[in-house]
Design an enzyme around this catalytic site. Structure first.
Site, PDB file in Angstrom:
ATOM      1  N   VAL A  33       3.856  26.526  19.352  1.00 36.14           N
ATOM      2  CA  VAL A  33       4.406  25.638  20.374  1.00 36.14           C
ATOM      3  C   VAL A  33       3.680  25.877  21.686  1.00 36.14           C
ATOM      4  CG1 VAL A  33       6.516  24.881  21.503  1.00 36.14           C
ATOM      5  CG2 VAL A  33       6.647  25.973  19.269  1.00 36.14           C
ATOM      6  N   ASP A  61      22.774  27.035  11.574  1.00 33.75           N
ATOM      7  CA  ASP A  61      21.913  28.171  11.923  1.00 33.75           C
ATOM      8  C   ASP A  61      22.110  28.579  13.384  1.00 33.75           C
ATOM      9  OD1 ASP A  61      18.384  28.955  11.371  1.00 33.75           O
ATOM     10  OD2 ASP A  61      20.213  30.148  11.452  1.00 33.75           O
TER      11      ASP A  61
HETATM   12  C1  LIG Z   1      14.588  19.800  18.504  1.00 31.87           C
HETATM   13  O1  LIG Z   1      13.878  21.000  18.315  1.00 31.87           O
HETATM   14  C2  LIG Z   1      13.220  21.196  17.139  1.00 31.87           C
HETATM   15  C3  LIG Z   1      13.140  20.273  16.081  1.00 31.87           C
HETATM   16  C4  LIG Z   1      12.436  20.597  14.918  1.00 31.87           C
HETATM   17  C5  LIG Z   1      11.821  21.843  14.836  1.00 31.87           C
HETATM   18  C6  LIG Z   1      11.045  22.265  13.640  1.00 31.87           C
HETATM   19  O2  LIG Z   1      10.204  23.127  13.750  1.00 31.87           O
HETATM   20  N1  LIG Z   1      11.361  21.685  12.460  1.00 31.87           N
HETATM   21  C7  LIG Z   1      10.756  22.009  11.246  1.00 31.87           C
HETATM   22  C8  LIG Z   1       9.502  22.634  11.173  1.00 31.87           C
HETATM   23  C9  LIG Z   1       8.949  22.941   9.938  1.00 31.87           C
HETATM   24  C10 LIG Z   1       9.638  22.649   8.758  1.00 31.87           C
HETATM   25  C11 LIG Z   1      10.889  22.030   8.846  1.00 31.87           C
HETATM   26  C12 LIG Z   1      11.444  21.716  10.074  1.00 31.87           C
HETATM   27  C13 LIG Z   1      11.892  22.767  15.866  1.00 31.87           C
HETATM   28  C14 LIG Z   1      12.601  22.441  17.026  1.00 31.87           C
HETATM   29  N2  LIG Z   1      12.755  23.317  18.091  1.00 31.87           N
HETATM   30  C15 LIG Z   1      12.044  24.442  18.304  1.00 31.87           C
HETATM   31  O3  LIG Z   1      11.167  24.866  17.594  1.00 31.87           O
HETATM   32  C16 LIG Z   1      12.494  25.181  19.543  1.00 31.87           C
HETATM   33  C17 LIG Z   1      11.413  26.017  20.164  1.00 31.87           C
HETATM   34  S1  LIG Z   1       9.985  25.127  20.584  1.00 31.87           S
HETATM   35  C18 LIG Z   1      10.370  24.324  22.077  1.00 31.87           C
HETATM   36  C19 LIG Z   1      10.543  25.147  23.301  1.00 31.87           C
HETATM   37  C20 LIG Z   1      11.105  24.566  24.420  1.00 31.87           C
HETATM   38  N3  LIG Z   1      11.322  25.220  25.550  1.00 31.87           N
HETATM   39  C21 LIG Z   1      10.941  26.510  25.625  1.00 31.87           C
HETATM   40  N4  LIG Z   1      11.035  27.391  26.684  1.00 31.87           N
HETATM   41  C22 LIG Z   1      10.519  28.600  26.289  1.00 31.87           C
HETATM   42  C23 LIG Z   1      10.092  28.510  24.979  1.00 31.87           C
HETATM   43  C24 LIG Z   1      10.351  27.185  24.544  1.00 31.87           C
HETATM   44  C25 LIG Z   1      10.141  26.494  23.338  1.00 31.87           C
END
Ligand SMILES: COc1ccc(C(=O)Nc2ccccc2)cc1NC(=O)CCSCc1cnc2[nH]ccc2c1
Length: 275
Positions: free
Chosen positions: A28, A137
Site C-alpha cells: 500500500v 475480522d
Molecule cells: C476498504 O479497505 C480495504 C478493502 C479491501 C482490501 C483488500 O486487501 N482486499 C483483499 C485483498 C486480497 C485478497 C482479498 C481481498 C483492503 C482494504 N483495506 C486495507 O488494506 C487497509 C490498509 S491499506 C489503507 C491505509 C489507509 N490509511 C493508512 N494510514 C496508515 C496506513 C494506512 C493504510
C-alpha cells in the site's frame, strides 16, 4: 472532493508516495491524484499472487461490496482499476495510522477514549449489518485512525501484514474468534452477525486492559473462549465490566444487540450527545 470520479482510472493519474504497509497480497502506498491533489492510499495486488491464493473471486466480491459502503467509521474503497499484471484499489487514507500502534504505545486506553471508540465501532457495525455485511475480522490490527481521531474499520481482506509486532499467529489471531466458530460441527453458515458483537466485546476488553481476554497458547485460547473463561481486572469500572460481560456470552442469541450496546450506561456516560 465530491466531483464525479474521472471516467478512466489509470496509474498515470497518481503520484506515488511513501509505502504505508505491506501484506501477503499487496503493498500500500500513499498516493495523490494529479488533477485534484486528492490524497488516498493505493493498494497494489498482483494478479499472479491472487491466482495462487485462489482469492480472485474474494477480491471481486469485496470490491463489489465495499464500493457501496459509505460510513465515517468504515474505510472507503473509492474505486479500482487494473493493468495486465496488477489490480489497484483506491482506498481512503487514514491520517493517524493504525490503531494497534497507538494501543501498544499507550498500553491501554482510558475509559472515556475506549467508550468513544467502541461507540464508533458500534455505529459502523450497525451500518454494515443493515447492509447484510458481517465483518468477521474485528481486531485492533484492522482499525485505522482518521485525521480527526475518528476510527475507521477496514477489511484488510486476506492480506497478512508483515510481522511488525503484530500478533504472530498462523492465520490471524484466534483471540477474537467467537465460540460458535470454534465449536466442532458448527458449519461456517451457522454463524450470524452476532459474531461481530462477540468481537466487539473482545475489543472493548483489549482497549481497557491492554491485552485480549482469552490470550494464551492457541490450545488454551480456544478452550478459554468456548468456556468464556476470562477475568476482568478490578481497575475496570462496574459499567464497563457489565458492558463486556453482556457481549462475551457463549449463546449468540443471548448477546447484547447493537442497539442495546449503543444504549448501554457505559457508552451513554462517556459519549456526550451533541444536541
Ligand atoms: C476498504 O479497505 C480495504 C478493502 C479491501 C482490501 C483488500 O486487501 N482486499 C483483499 C485483498 C486480497 C485478497 C482479498 C481481498 C483492503 C482494504 N483495506 C486495507 O488494506 C487497509 C490498509 S491499506 C489503507 C491505509 C489507509 N490509511 C493508512 N494510514 C496508515 C496506513 C494506512 C493504510
Amino acid at each position: 472532493y465530491d466531483q464525479p470520479a474521472p471516467k478512466k482510472l489509470h496509474l498515470g493519474m497518481f503520484e506515488i508516495g511513501k509505502a504505508l504497509g505491506k501484506g501477503k497480497f499487496g503493498r500500500v502506498y500513499l498516493a495523490k491524484e494529479r488533477s485534484t491533489g486528492f490524497i488516498c492510499a493505493l493498494k497494489v495486488l498482483h494478479k499472479s499472487e491472487l491466482q495462487q491464493g485462489g482469492v480472485q473471486k474474494q477480491v471481486r466480491r469485496e470490491i463489489e461490496i465495499q464500493s457501496n459502503l459509505r460510513h465515517p467509521n468504515v474505510l472507503r474503497l473509492y474505486g479500482h482499476f487494473h493493468d495486465s499484471k496488477r489490480i489497484f484499489l483506491i482506498l481512503e487514507f487514514a491520517g493517524k495510522g493504525e490503531l494497534y500502534k497507538h494501543l501498544r504505545k499507550e498500553h491501554r486506553f482510558p475509559e472515556w477514549k475506549s467508550a468513544q471508540y467502541i461507540a464508533q465501532m458500534a455505529a459502523a457495525l450497525k451500518y454494515l449489518h443493515k447492509k447484510h455485511v458481517i465483518h468477521r475480522d474485528i481486531k485492533p490490527e484492522n482499525i485505522l485512525v482518521g485525521i480527526h481521531g475518528e476510527i475507521k474499520i477496514s477489511d484488510f481482506g486476506w492480506s497478512v501484514h508483515a510481522p511488525n509486532n503484530r500478533r504472530q499467529t498462523m492465520c490471524g489471531t484466534l483471540d477474537y474468534l467467537p465460540p460458535e466458530m470454534l465449536v466442532r460441527g458448527s458449519q461456517e453458515n451457522y454463524y450470524s452477525d452476532k459474531v461481530d458483537l462477540w468481537s466487539l466485546g473482545v475489543l472493548t476488553y483489549e482497549f481497557l486492559v491492554g491485552e485480549a481476554p482469552f490470550e494464551d497458547t492457541p490450545v488454551m485460547t480456544q478452550r478459554r473462549i468456548t468456556r468464556a473463561d476470562m477475568t476482568i481486572p478490578s481497575f475496570v469500572s462496574p459499567e464497563a465490566r457489565d458492558f463486556i460481560k453482556r457481549l462475551l456470552v457463549l449463546d449468540p442469541e443471548k448477546r447484547m444487540t447493537i442497539d442495546e450496546a449503543q444504549q448501554h450506561p457505559w457508552i451513554l456516560k462517556h459519549c456526550v450527545k451533541t444536541e
